[in-house]
Design a protein around this motif. Structure first.
Motif, PDB file in Angstrom:
ATOM      1  N   SER A 200       0.837  -1.197   0.000  1.00 49.13           N
ATOM      2  CA  SER A 200       0.000   0.000   0.000  1.00 49.13           C
ATOM      3  C   SER A 200       0.873   1.249   0.000  1.00 49.13           C
ATOM      4  CB  SER A 200      -0.921  -0.014   1.228  1.00 49.13           C
ATOM      5  OG  SER A 200      -0.162   0.016   2.422  1.00 49.13           O
ATOM      6  N   GLY A 201       0.208   2.407  -0.040  1.00 47.40           N
ATOM      7  CA  GLY A 201       0.943   3.669  -0.062  1.00 47.40           C
ATOM      8  C   GLY A 201       1.160   4.177  -1.473  1.00 47.40           C
ATOM      9  N   ASP A 202       2.002   5.180  -1.590  1.00 47.63           N
ATOM     10  CA  ASP A 202       2.252   5.826  -2.880  1.00 47.63           C
ATOM     11  C   ASP A 202       3.506   5.231  -3.516  1.00 47.63           C
ATOM     12  OD1 ASP A 202       1.887   7.537  -4.986  1.00 47.63           O
ATOM     13  OD2 ASP A 202       2.859   9.245  -4.010  1.00 47.63           O
ATOM     14  N   TRP A 203       3.445   4.984  -4.827  1.00 45.55           N
ATOM     15  CA  TRP A 203       4.586   4.474  -5.583  1.00 45.55           C
ATOM     16  C   TRP A 203       4.896   5.433  -6.721  1.00 45.55           C
ATOM     17  CZ3 TRP A 203       7.110   0.311  -3.625  1.00 45.55           C
ATOM     18  CH2 TRP A 203       6.414  -0.466  -2.697  1.00 45.55           C
ATOM     19  N   GLU A 204       6.181   5.721  -6.915  1.00 45.55           N
ATOM     20  CA  GLU A 204       6.581   6.677  -7.944  1.00 45.55           C
ATOM     21  C   GLU A 204       6.792   6.015  -9.299  1.00 45.55           C
ATOM     22  OE1 GLU A 204       9.965   8.850  -6.644  1.00 45.55           O
ATOM     23  OE2 GLU A 204       8.925   9.785  -4.945  1.00 45.55           O
ATOM     24  N   TYR A 221      -1.940  -6.360   0.725  1.00 43.99           N
ATOM     25  CA  TYR A 221      -2.508  -5.014   0.821  1.00 43.99           C
ATOM     26  C   TYR A 221      -2.022  -4.188  -0.367  1.00 43.99           C
ATOM     27  CZ  TYR A 221      -3.785  -6.299   5.574  1.00 43.99           C
ATOM     28  OH  TYR A 221      -4.336  -6.925   6.671  1.00 43.99           O
ATOM     29  N   LEU A 222      -2.950  -3.463  -0.989  1.00 47.19           N
ATOM     30  CA  LEU A 222      -2.669  -2.770  -2.233  1.00 47.19           C
ATOM     31  C   LEU A 222      -2.931  -1.273  -2.117  1.00 47.19           C
ATOM     32  CD1 LEU A 222      -4.454  -5.366  -4.524  1.00 47.19           C
ATOM     33  CD2 LEU A 222      -1.987  -5.122  -4.222  1.00 47.19           C
ATOM     34  N   PRO A 223      -2.279  -0.468  -2.966  1.00 47.64           N
ATOM     35  CA  PRO A 223      -2.484   0.986  -2.921  1.00 47.64           C
ATOM     36  C   PRO A 223      -3.789   1.391  -3.594  1.00 47.64           C
ATOM     37  CG  PRO A 223      -0.948   0.440  -4.664  1.00 47.64           C
ATOM     38  CD  PRO A 223      -1.245  -0.853  -3.953  1.00 47.64           C
ATOM     39  N   SER A 224      -4.293   2.544  -3.201  1.00 45.80           N
ATOM     40  CA  SER A 224      -5.507   3.079  -3.835  1.00 45.80           C
ATOM     41  C   SER A 224      -5.204   4.243  -4.766  1.00 45.80           C
ATOM     42  CB  SER A 224      -6.501   3.544  -2.757  1.00 45.80           C
ATOM     43  OG  SER A 224      -5.905   4.525  -1.922  1.00 45.80           O
ATOM     44  N   PHE A 236      -6.815 -24.226  -7.071  1.00 52.08           N
ATOM     45  CA  PHE A 236      -7.644 -24.860  -6.051  1.00 52.08           C
ATOM     46  C   PHE A 236      -7.724 -23.983  -4.810  1.00 52.08           C
ATOM     47  CE2 PHE A 236      -5.989 -28.386  -8.586  1.00 52.08           C
ATOM     48  CZ  PHE A 236      -7.164 -29.028  -8.923  1.00 52.08           C
ATOM     49  N   GLN A 237      -7.596 -22.675  -4.992  1.00 51.65           N
ATOM     50  CA  GLN A 237      -7.590 -21.777  -3.853  1.00 51.65           C
ATOM     51  C   GLN A 237      -8.843 -20.921  -3.823  1.00 51.65           C
ATOM     52  OE1 GLN A 237      -6.095 -21.024  -6.589  1.00 51.65           O
ATOM     53  NE2 GLN A 237      -6.238 -18.852  -6.969  1.00 51.65           N
ATOM     54  N   SER A 238      -9.090 -20.331  -2.665  1.00 50.91           N
ATOM     55  CA  SER A 238     -10.163 -19.371  -2.497  1.00 50.91           C
ATOM     56  C   SER A 238      -9.582 -17.976  -2.639  1.00 50.91           C
ATOM     57  CB  SER A 238     -10.797 -19.546  -1.109  1.00 50.91           C
ATOM     58  OG  SER A 238     -11.683 -18.487  -0.820  1.00 50.91           O
ATOM     59  N   THR A 239     -10.186 -17.151  -3.504  1.00 51.37           N
ATOM     60  CA  THR A 239      -9.670 -15.805  -3.767  1.00 51.37           C
ATOM     61  C   THR A 239     -10.721 -14.770  -3.418  1.00 51.37           C
ATOM     62  OG1 THR A 239      -8.348 -16.690  -5.588  1.00 51.37           O
ATOM     63  CG2 THR A 239      -8.578 -14.304  -5.465  1.00 51.37           C
ATOM     64  N   ASN A 240     -10.302 -13.729  -2.688  1.00 54.41           N
ATOM     65  CA  ASN A 240     -11.201 -12.671  -2.270  1.00 54.41           C
ATOM     66  C   ASN A 240     -10.613 -11.327  -2.686  1.00 54.41           C
ATOM     67  OD1 ASN A 240     -13.194 -11.187  -1.058  1.00 54.41           O
ATOM     68  ND2 ASN A 240     -12.543 -11.598   1.039  1.00 54.41           N
ATOM     69  N   PHE A 241     -11.371 -10.547  -3.445  1.00 56.21           N
ATOM     70  CA  PHE A 241     -10.928  -9.242  -3.919  1.00 56.21           C
ATOM     71  C   PHE A 241     -11.748  -8.157  -3.221  1.00 56.21           C
ATOM     72  CE2 PHE A 241     -10.165 -12.266  -7.325  1.00 56.21           C
ATOM     73  CZ  PHE A 241      -8.867 -11.973  -7.729  1.00 56.21           C
ATOM     74  N   LYS A 242     -11.093  -7.339  -2.390  1.00 58.03           N
ATOM     75  CA  LYS A 242     -11.782  -6.259  -1.680  1.00 58.03           C
ATOM     76  C   LYS A 242     -11.447  -4.924  -2.324  1.00 58.03           C
ATOM     77  CE  LYS A 242     -12.212  -8.531   2.813  1.00 58.03           C
ATOM     78  NZ  LYS A 242     -11.955  -8.434   4.280  1.00 58.03           N
ATOM     79  N   ARG A 243     -12.503  -4.202  -2.766  1.00 57.01           N
ATOM     80  CA  ARG A 243     -12.393  -2.903  -3.431  1.00 57.01           C
ATOM     81  C   ARG A 243     -11.674  -3.020  -4.773  1.00 57.01           C
ATOM     82  NH1 ARG A 243      -9.952   1.507   0.346  1.00 57.01           N
ATOM     83  NH2 ARG A 243     -10.590   2.796  -1.444  1.00 57.01           N
ATOM     84  N   LEU A 244     -11.826  -4.161  -5.428  1.00 56.01           N
ATOM     85  CA  LEU A 244     -11.310  -4.385  -6.774  1.00 56.01           C
ATOM     86  C   LEU A 244     -12.462  -4.907  -7.617  1.00 56.01           C
ATOM     87  CD1 LEU A 244      -8.190  -6.163  -5.452  1.00 56.01           C
ATOM     88  CD2 LEU A 244      -7.946  -4.245  -7.017  1.00 56.01           C
ATOM     89  N   PHE A 245     -12.372  -4.697  -8.922  1.00 53.04           N
ATOM     90  CA  PHE A 245     -13.422  -5.220  -9.781  1.00 53.04           C
ATOM     91  C   PHE A 245     -12.810  -5.854 -11.015  1.00 53.04           C
ATOM     92  CE2 PHE A 245     -12.696  -0.840 -11.075  1.00 53.04           C
ATOM     93  CZ  PHE A 245     -12.694  -0.897 -12.460  1.00 53.04           C
ATOM     94  N   SER A 246     -13.571  -6.737 -11.654  1.00 55.40           N
ATOM     95  CA  SER A 246     -13.077  -7.502 -12.780  1.00 55.40           C
ATOM     96  C   SER A 246     -13.097  -6.656 -14.041  1.00 55.40           C
ATOM     97  CB  SER A 246     -13.928  -8.757 -12.985  1.00 55.40           C
ATOM     98  OG  SER A 246     -13.488  -9.480 -14.111  1.00 55.40           O
ATOM     99  N   GLU A 276      -6.130 -13.225  -0.339  1.00 55.06           N
ATOM    100  CA  GLU A 276      -7.009 -12.074  -0.189  1.00 55.06           C
ATOM    101  C   GLU A 276      -6.267 -10.821  -0.640  1.00 55.06           C
ATOM    102  OE1 GLU A 276     -10.044 -10.341   3.248  1.00 55.06           O
ATOM    103  OE2 GLU A 276      -8.288 -11.507   3.828  1.00 55.06           O
ATOM    104  N   PHE A 277      -6.892 -10.063  -1.550  1.00 53.37           N
ATOM    105  CA  PHE A 277      -6.359  -8.795  -2.021  1.00 53.37           C
ATOM    106  C   PHE A 277      -7.188  -7.671  -1.401  1.00 53.37           C
ATOM    107  CE2 PHE A 277      -5.451 -11.866  -5.384  1.00 53.37           C
ATOM    108  CZ  PHE A 277      -4.113 -11.629  -5.647  1.00 53.37           C
ATOM    109  N   ILE A 278      -6.523  -6.728  -0.738  1.00 51.95           N
ATOM    110  CA  ILE A 278      -7.232  -5.671  -0.019  1.00 51.95           C
ATOM    111  C   ILE A 278      -6.665  -4.312  -0.418  1.00 51.95           C
ATOM    112  CG2 ILE A 278      -7.861  -4.778   2.247  1.00 51.95           C
ATOM    113  CD1 ILE A 278      -7.189  -7.607   3.345  1.00 51.95           C
ATOM    114  N   VAL A 279      -7.479  -3.436  -0.976  1.00 56.62           N
ATOM    115  CA  VAL A 279      -7.045  -2.070  -1.295  1.00 56.62           C
ATOM    116  C   VAL A 279      -7.199  -1.225  -0.045  1.00 56.62           C
ATOM    117  CG1 VAL A 279      -7.487  -0.027  -2.696  1.00 56.62           C
ATOM    118  CG2 VAL A 279      -7.664  -2.304  -3.712  1.00 56.62           C
ATOM    119  N   LYS A 280      -6.115  -0.581   0.383  1.00 58.79           N
ATOM    120  CA  LYS A 280      -6.164   0.269   1.570  1.00 58.79           C
ATOM    121  C   LYS A 280      -6.660   1.670   1.195  1.00 58.79           C
ATOM    122  CE  LYS A 280      -2.900  -1.552   4.933  1.00 58.79           C
ATOM    123  NZ  LYS A 280      -1.698  -1.234   5.736  1.00 58.79           N
TER     124      LYS A 280
END
Length: 280
Positions: A200-204, A221-224, A236-246, A276-280
């Motif tokens: 997360s955070g800012d990337w240049e 955790y991912l940047p917004s 064969f895994q469970s995947t959860n995307f929070k604040r992301l869309f296809s 689990e992918f989570i946008v902060k």
């Protein structure tokens, strides 16, 4: 239980057989070839072991002595870094905050898992390598890996110059707080255990992430404020995307992606477990 252990060892064995050659796609990491084809400057003066201490384990059921080493790699004329971590079993923590190129505190009980730390400078590229010997023998004890404080690496890296970070982990509890680092490439091979990555955070600058994992749970955790694009295999895994869309059938993106100049590209390959992918 023995059948389960055998099954897991087969998965881990096959995992390392296919991933042991997994390195940066933009840099040749064959050190033998480098030594022969380029003039090699070994910056031994920039690497030092600050302290080695021994503390008696207070657990009555264990008689081993916990050893602790502190290593520091100082700044030199390098303009970029390649950081290679090969960790068999235990607790791995990587974060920002080194005064030089890198600082690490390493705890271990058995001399057979004593880490080997080295630094080489070739032209303007510094290579930091930290590794344990013989992952296969270490992984025989994988049932005791989770959160082990008796076998632990705490590593701080510099945020002053760009780097490729390549991690090969066996049976580990791994926490990577990579905020603020100048990442070019992040490659992670993880056999079994819990993995947390904070991007997360800012990337240049844009950079690429590749995660390959056999078993266990993963949280990223991912940047917004910069673009994110994720290609996650179904497996064969469970995947959860929070604040992301296809965006398509194969990719997930955040709200910033379409108009972003800076993009974090993530590719994941998981055999089993959950992510689990989570946008902060």
């Amino acid at each position: 239980m023995k059948g389960f252990v055998g099954f897991v060892m087969i998965i881990i064995g096959s995992f390392f057989a296919t991933s042991c050659g997994f390195t940066s796609t933009t840099e040749n990491t064959n050190f033998a070839t480098k030594a022969e084809s380029a003039e090699k400057e070994t910056a031994t003066e920039n690497y030092e072991v600050e302290t080695i201490t021994e503390n008696v384990n207070k657990e009555e059921s264990r008689e081993n002595i916990i050893k602790e080493e502190i290593h520091e790699i100082k700044e030199d004329k390098a303009k970029k870094l390649e950081v290679l971590l090969y960790y068999g079993a235990g607790y791995l923590n990587v974060s920002n905050g080194a005064k030089g190129w890198a600082e690490g505190t390493f705890k271990y009980e058995d001399v057979e898992v004593k880490p080997d730390v080295s630094y080489d400078l070739i032209m303007d590229k510094g290579t930091i390598t930290v590794k344990q010997p013989d992952k296969a023998s270490i992984l025989e004890d994988f049932n005791d890996f989770s959160g082990s404080q008796n076998n632990r690496w705490d590593i701080h890296l510099t945020d002053k110059i760009p780097m490729d970070l390549i991690i090969n982990a066996g049976a580990t509890y791994t926490e990577l707080d990579l905020r603020g680092l100048q990442l070019n490439i992040l490659n992670i091979n993880s056999a079994i255990g819990e993995l947390t990555i904070d991007l997360s955070g800012d990337w240049e600058k844009s950079f690429d992430v590749t995660l390959k994992k056999a078993m266990g749970s993963t949280k990223i955790y991912l940047p917004s404020d910069v673009g994110v694009k994720i290609n996650s295999n179904k497996g064969f895994q469970s995947t959860n995307f929070k604040r992301l869309f296809s965006n398509t059938d194969d990719f997930y993106v955040n709200n910033t992606y379409e108009n972003a100049d800076v993009i974090v590209n993530i590719n994941t390959i998981l055999t089993t477990g959950d992510i689990e992918f989570i946008v902060k």
